[in-house]
Design an enzyme around this catalytic site. Structure first.
Site, short mmCIF file in Angstrom:
data_model
loop_
_atom_site.label_atom_id
_atom_site.label_comp_id
_atom_site.label_asym_id
_atom_site.label_seq_id
_atom_site.Cartn_x
_atom_site.Cartn_y
_atom_site.Cartn_z
N LYS A 214 0.82 -1.23 -0.14
CA LYS A 214 -0.05 -0.12 0.24
C LYS A 214 0.94 1.21 -0.11
CE LYS A 214 -3.55 -0.30 2.25
NZ LYS A 214 -4.65 -0.54 3.55
N ARG B 134 -3.40 3.18 8.56
CA ARG B 134 -3.81 1.76 7.71
C ARG B 134 -2.52 0.90 7.71
NH1 ARG B 134 -8.50 2.49 4.23
NH2 ARG B 134 -9.14 4.72 4.20
N GLY C 109 -8.21 -6.78 4.54
CA GLY C 109 -9.10 -7.11 5.82
C GLY C 109 -8.46 -7.75 6.98
N MET D 274 -5.62 -7.22 8.66
CA MET D 274 -5.00 -6.40 9.70
C MET D 274 -5.76 -5.02 9.95
SD MET D 274 -0.84 -7.04 8.88
CE MET D 274 -1.17 -6.69 7.07
N ARG E 62 -3.61 -1.10 -6.25
CA ARG E 62 -2.68 -2.45 -6.18
C ARG E 62 -3.15 -3.14 -7.15
NH1 ARG E 62 -5.87 -4.63 -0.65
NH2 ARG E 62 -8.00 -4.86 -1.70
N HIS F 114 -15.76 -7.08 1.64
CA HIS F 114 -14.72 -8.17 2.19
C HIS F 114 -14.91 -9.67 1.69
CE1 HIS F 114 -13.54 -10.99 5.55
NE2 HIS F 114 -12.50 -10.23 5.40
N ARG G 44 0.11 -48.99 -12.54
CA ARG G 44 0.14 -49.81 -11.61
C ARG G 44 -0.52 -51.18 -11.66
NH1 ARG G 44 -1.54 -44.12 -8.69
NH2 ARG G 44 -2.86 -44.34 -10.57
N ARG H 274 4.57 -50.62 -13.55
CA ARG H 274 5.10 -51.06 -12.16
C ARG H 274 4.57 -52.33 -12.04
NH1 ARG H 274 3.59 -47.74 -6.93
NH2 ARG H 274 1.75 -49.09 -7.45
N GLU I 10 11.75 -44.95 -3.79
CA GLU I 10 10.57 -44.50 -2.60
C GLU I 10 11.08 -44.96 -1.07
OE1 GLU I 10 7.17 -46.89 -3.55
OE2 GLU I 10 8.47 -48.34 -4.59
N SER J 158 12.45 -43.61 -11.02
CA SER J 158 11.01 -42.76 -10.72
C SER J 158 10.82 -42.73 -9.42
CB SER J 158 9.97 -43.38 -11.54
OG SER J 158 8.56 -42.55 -11.29
N GLY K 196 9.04 -42.31 -6.01
CA GLY K 196 7.64 -42.48 -5.57
C GLY K 196 7.33 -41.51 -4.35
N THR K 197 7.06 -40.40 -4.45
CA THR K 197 7.21 -39.55 -3.30
C THR K 197 6.18 -39.72 -2.16
OG1 THR K 197 5.77 -37.85 -4.73
CG2 THR K 197 8.35 -37.66 -4.81
N ASN K 198 4.99 -40.52 -2.56
CA ASN K 198 4.14 -40.78 -1.47
C ASN K 198 4.73 -41.69 -0.36
OD1 ASN K 198 2.31 -39.77 -3.18
ND2 ASN K 198 1.33 -41.53 -3.75
N ASP K 199 5.50 -42.81 -0.66
CA ASP K 199 6.05 -43.55 0.07
C ASP K 199 7.40 -43.15 0.48
OD1 ASP K 199 4.37 -45.70 0.53
OD2 ASP K 199 5.23 -47.01 -0.72
N CYS L 20 6.48 -40.06 -9.99
CA CYS L 20 5.26 -40.86 -10.17
C CYS L 20 4.35 -40.49 -9.04
CB CYS L 20 5.42 -41.95 -10.87
SG CYS L 20 5.97 -43.08 -9.55
N TYR M 132 11.02 -35.67 -16.16
CA TYR M 132 9.38 -35.62 -16.28
C TYR M 132 8.73 -35.69 -14.87
CZ TYR M 132 9.36 -40.70 -15.69
OH TYR M 132 9.51 -42.05 -15.29
#
Length: 894
Positions: free
Chosen positions: A22, A91, A100, A102, A335, A451, A570, A625, A758, A777, A779-782, A845, A865
């Site tokens: 601001k 302000r 809104g 602050m 803004r 708001h 899978r 897999r 993984e 590859s 396996g970011t979940n595990d 993956c 990838y």
């Protein structure tokens, strides 16, 4: 010496880190020669020092006093001067817009004496007392800690006693009485008095704005928007100009383009005889800018010209606050405006067409999160019948949920999985938790710049504002409209695109953007803007984008959505349904011959699955897999089997022999923590014939597709590798089967063999594993589960919400990649894997492959990838292009 205070004439928009958004923009408008009420900005550095030490930094009071003196000399009036007071607004103004969240305090400088002088010099007694009651109300809630509802209830009682529909119908005597009632309320509740000293008002107001940086709603908003907690807020002190001086005065908020749709033209709200907070708070329903055009054509033309200048100067949609004081236009703020996803894509395309920005800049101004929202379904308006009510379409989309009437109830119901719609007369910043929890926001008052509208658009929430036919009774927890009564808990549907509300759950249809991806059809407007953004992204991105798909149908859809192959197919999903009995037979086999017969029965079924997928992805890589989960997941539930057997025995009947055999197998294979047990490569090594059957199905599918003239590109991926020895043993079996099929068919079968990374050990030993793997590859979940020591199925419901509330997480590590932990393992594995095998192909993956923030990380980590669900493919394509832009910009600045 550090400067803690800057005059508006000393700054510019490139100083937002110091002056806040601001303050920097007020300085920029001043430099452009626009009519900005003079003032000064206290820096974010001063706020950070105050928050760190609990007191203002040394010299701040002196600097404020010096700048105030300059302001007073220019105005020819002093702060709180009894006969002609200079009044100030205070302000907040953080670096990043937090609408809104602050504090703001207006009309500082009024007291019991100067209010009389203001009335005399203005020739308007009502105006003076209206301004004074606003100050006492804002100061009491913001600085002295009273709930704003306490003041509202006093006002409501007075209106009821006078038979007044709103505050405009209260006269000067009423407002003077209201001031006294407010001051008495403050004293009764706090034991303190409203300060009569203007200097004390200013000092305490500045401190309150600093403290509001760490207020609950500000912290919640920053967590949601990903804004750092250590930035602090600037404070803007500005000479007051008054929109509440009569019908020749007013306040408004305007946009250079429609923030909901992106359409060209002036859009905004105006309130005659009002201060700016009335517009934003939605206390009274606004009128359009046409009302200003009719009432004051000269001011309207000036506003239009100033807005055109600002849009050209900022090269973007601008959000502007203004006040008309007795016919004179003042610009109070500008803004770069918040906008919906639809508006973002439309505006970016149009500004590029107008050559105000480049195509790359247009790409940088849209996001994958926004694209995902545009793919959500819309209501089938032809099937829903008459609307219950209509309002302003403040933030588009379709939302269904139970009507609730306060923030706490919205949070409570959402916490147990219920979808809710927050219904209010108007929202305040205190409603933020409920707005976050709700699917949509519906208000009976306010306009597109209220708001509710501004915050909902920023969060991507559906919102309909100003539905005037709604009579909202928050105490009775219901609303009525056109003879209908809707009680709390009743399901309603809110259409933020059309501004309509329907009773019950309205049916949904695909969005125009989704239809574009499904059919390839293009049309002018939003669909064309999205298509062009994706073309720009595809032209510059380095990351490939594949899909996680397990059926020919999913594979075909992924290809229509722009996938460049399958990064995760899978095979376990192919063992479900009617084939479960064949898997049971394999598990229950008592001899090698029995197991071989079961596997031989599964082989042609898997082969046909692979044929269909390879056909759908002809010419593109398909990473298959091998079986990953524990085998007992394919058996009936242990408790269910036990109950069936016990029930039979209780009835005096012998238990089913097959059930008994299954229960024996389940008990034999039971594991306390199966996700860390016999699964993945481990299962392939101890279950004879399982790997060979799956590889043979793949190889024979490749042969079949080649004979049909296709170009299959199958890849075989081994899951849950811990050591290079595991991969070496499986690879030997894979190569043996591939060679057998090639020899028997006379057709070469070349399937690269790689592995999933993984487990932390695999990441840390990637150098040796890469000698046996042709691709990785992640396996970011595990990998996330095993790095954090989390069981995802348990912890997300158990304590993640508490961790997010306490700031331990900024975002769930299952949603966005944990760069410091999991991300570090990815970087190590990439570096070490390529050190051993420079041509190593590397992808991801896990679900992070479709998360916008994670895509940027994977680009920087050097992956080839990402792979995600088919519906996230367009999102990943867009973000991969934006990641390439970010990398180029970072390189250019070095």
């Amino acid at each position: 010496m550090t400067n803690h205070v800057y005059d508006f004439t000393e700054g510019g928009r490139d100083m937002a880190h110091l002056l806040g958004g601001k303050g920097a923009n007020l300085a920029e408008m001043t430099r452009l020669g626009l009519p900005v009420p003079p003032g000064f900005t206290i820096t974010t550095e001063a706020c950070r020092a105050f928050l760190a030490h609990g007191t203002e930094p040394e010299g701040l009071a002196r600097e404020v006093s010096e700048h105030l003196s300059v302001l007073e000399r220019a105005a020819g009036r002093r702060l709180g001067q009894p006969d002609d007071p200079l009044l100030l607004s205070v302000r907040s103004g953080a670096r990043f817009s937090m609408p809104g969240m602050m504090e703001t305090i207006l009309d500082i400088g009024l007291n019991d004496e100067s209010v009389l002088g203001l009335a005399k010099v203005a020739g308007n007694e009502r105006f003076a007392w209206d301004s004074y009651r606003r100050l006492v109300q804002m100061f009491g809630s913001t600085v002295m800690g009273l709930e704003s509802e306490r003041f509202e209830s006093v006002m409501a009682r007075l209106r009821e006693a006078r038979g007044a529909a709103d505050d405009l119908e209260l006269d000067a005597n009423d407002l003077a009485a209201l001031v006294e009632a407010y001051k008495d309320l403050i004293h009764q509740e706090t034991g303190d008095y409203f300060p009569q000293s203007p200097a004390a008002q200013l000092q305490r107001a500045i401190r309150a704005v600093f403290e509001s940086w760490n207020g609950e709603r500000a912290r919640l908003y920053r967590r949601r928007e990903g804004i750092r907690d250590d930035l602090g807020t600037a404070v803007n002190v500005q000479r007051m100009v008054f929109g509440n001086l009569g019908q020749d005065s007013g306040s408004g908020v305007a946009f250079t383009r429609d923030p909901a749709t992106g359409r060209r033209g002036l859009y905004g709200d105006y309130l005659p005889n009002a201060q700016g907070e009335d517009v934003v708070a939605g206390i009274r329903n606004t009128v359009g800018l046409d009302a200003l055009h009719h009432a004051n054509p000269e001011a309207f033309v000036q506003l239009r010209d100033h807005m055109g200048l600002l849009e050209t100067h900022y090269r973007d949609l601008c959000d502007i606050e203004f006040t008309v004081e007795r016919g004179t236009l003042w610009m109070l703020q500008t803004r770069v405006g918040k906008r919906t996803a639809e508006a973002a894509f439309t505006i970016a395309a149009e500004l590029a067409d107008e050559e105000l920005i480049t195509r790359d800049e247009g790409l940088a101004r849209v996001s994958g999160d926004g694209l995902a929202r545009l793919m959500f379904p819309r209501f089938d308006t032809d099937a829903v019948g008459s609307a219950l009510a209509h309002g302003l379409p403040a933030s588009p989309g379709a939302a269904v949920g139970a009507a609730v009437f306060d923030s706490a109830e919205a949070v409570r119901r959402a916490a147990v999985g219920e979808k809710v719609i927050l219904v209010r007369q108007e929202t305040t910043p205190d409603d933020l938790p409920g707005m976050v929890a709700a699917q949509a926001v519906l208000t009976s008052r306010g306009g597109k710049t209220s708001h509710a509208a501004v915050v909902a658009r920023g969060m991507g929430k559906v919102c309909v504002c100003g539905a005037e036919s709604l009579s909202v009774d928050t105490r009775a927890r219901r609303f009525t409209t056109n003879g209908a009564t809707v009680e709390e808990g009743t399901v309603i549907s809110v259409d933020g695109t059309e501004g309509a509300v329907y009773l019950g759950a309205a049916p949904l249809v695909d969005s125009s953007v989704m239809r574009h991806f499904e059919t390839g059809e293009r049309s002018a407007g939003l669909v064309e803007a999205v298509a062009r953004a994706l073309e720009q992204a595809d032209g510059i991105r380095r990351l490939g984008v594949r899909a996680n798909a397990d059926t020919p149908e999913d594979a075909a859809r992924a290809r229509r959505f722009g996938a460049e192959g399958i990064g995760l197919c899978r095979t376990e999903h192919m063992f479900l349904g009617d084939r479960r009995r064949l898997v049971e037979a394999m598990i229950l086999a008592r001899s090698d011959a029995d197991r071989r017969r079961a596997l031989e029965a599964l082989l042609p079924l898997q082969r046909e699955d692979f044929v269909g997928i390879l056909e759908a992805m002809d010419g593109l890589p398909v990473t298959i897999r091998l079986l990953d989960p524990p085998l007992h997941e394919f058996l009936p539930d242990r408790t269910e089997l036990s109950v069936r057997i016990a029930t039979a025995e209780a009835r005096g009947n012998p238990p089913d022999a097959h059930d008994a055999e299954l229960l024996d197998a389940v008990n034999r294979m039971h594991e306390e923590n199966p996700m860390l047990g016999l699964r993945g490569v481990r299962l392939g090594l101890v279950a004879p014939g399982l790997v060979a059957m799956q590889v043979r199905a793949v190889a024979e599918a490749v042969v079949q597709r080649k004979r049909a003239g296709g170009e299959p590109q199958a890849e075989i991926m081994v899951p849950l590798i811990d050591t290079v020895e595991e991969l070496r043993l499986v690879r030997e079996e894979v190569e043996r089967v591939l060679a057998e099929v090639a020899a028997s068919s006379g057709i070469p079968v070349d399937c690269p063999v790689g592995t999933m990374i993984e487990l932390p050990r695999a990441a840390l030993t990637a150098k040796s594993i890469a000698r046996e793997a042709e691709f990785f590859s992640f396996g970011t979940n595990d990998l996330t589960q095993t790095t954090w020591g989390f069981s995802r199925d348990d912890v997300e419901a158990a304590f993640f919400s508490a961790y997010l509330d306490k700031g331990i997480f900024k975002v769930s590590p299952f949603e966005t990649i944990d760069r410091e932990g999991v991300g570090r393992l990815v970087e190590i594995a990439v570096a070490e894997g390529r050190a051993a095998r420079p041509d190593l192909k590397i992808g991801v993956c896990g679900e992070h492959g479709g998360d916008p923030a994670s895509v940027h990380f994977f680009h920087g980590a050097g992956l080839d990838y990402v792979s995600c669900s088919p519906f996230r493919v367009p999102v990943a394509r867009l973000e991969a292009g934006r990641a390439a832009l970010d990398a180029t910009e970072a390189s250019d600045t070095r």
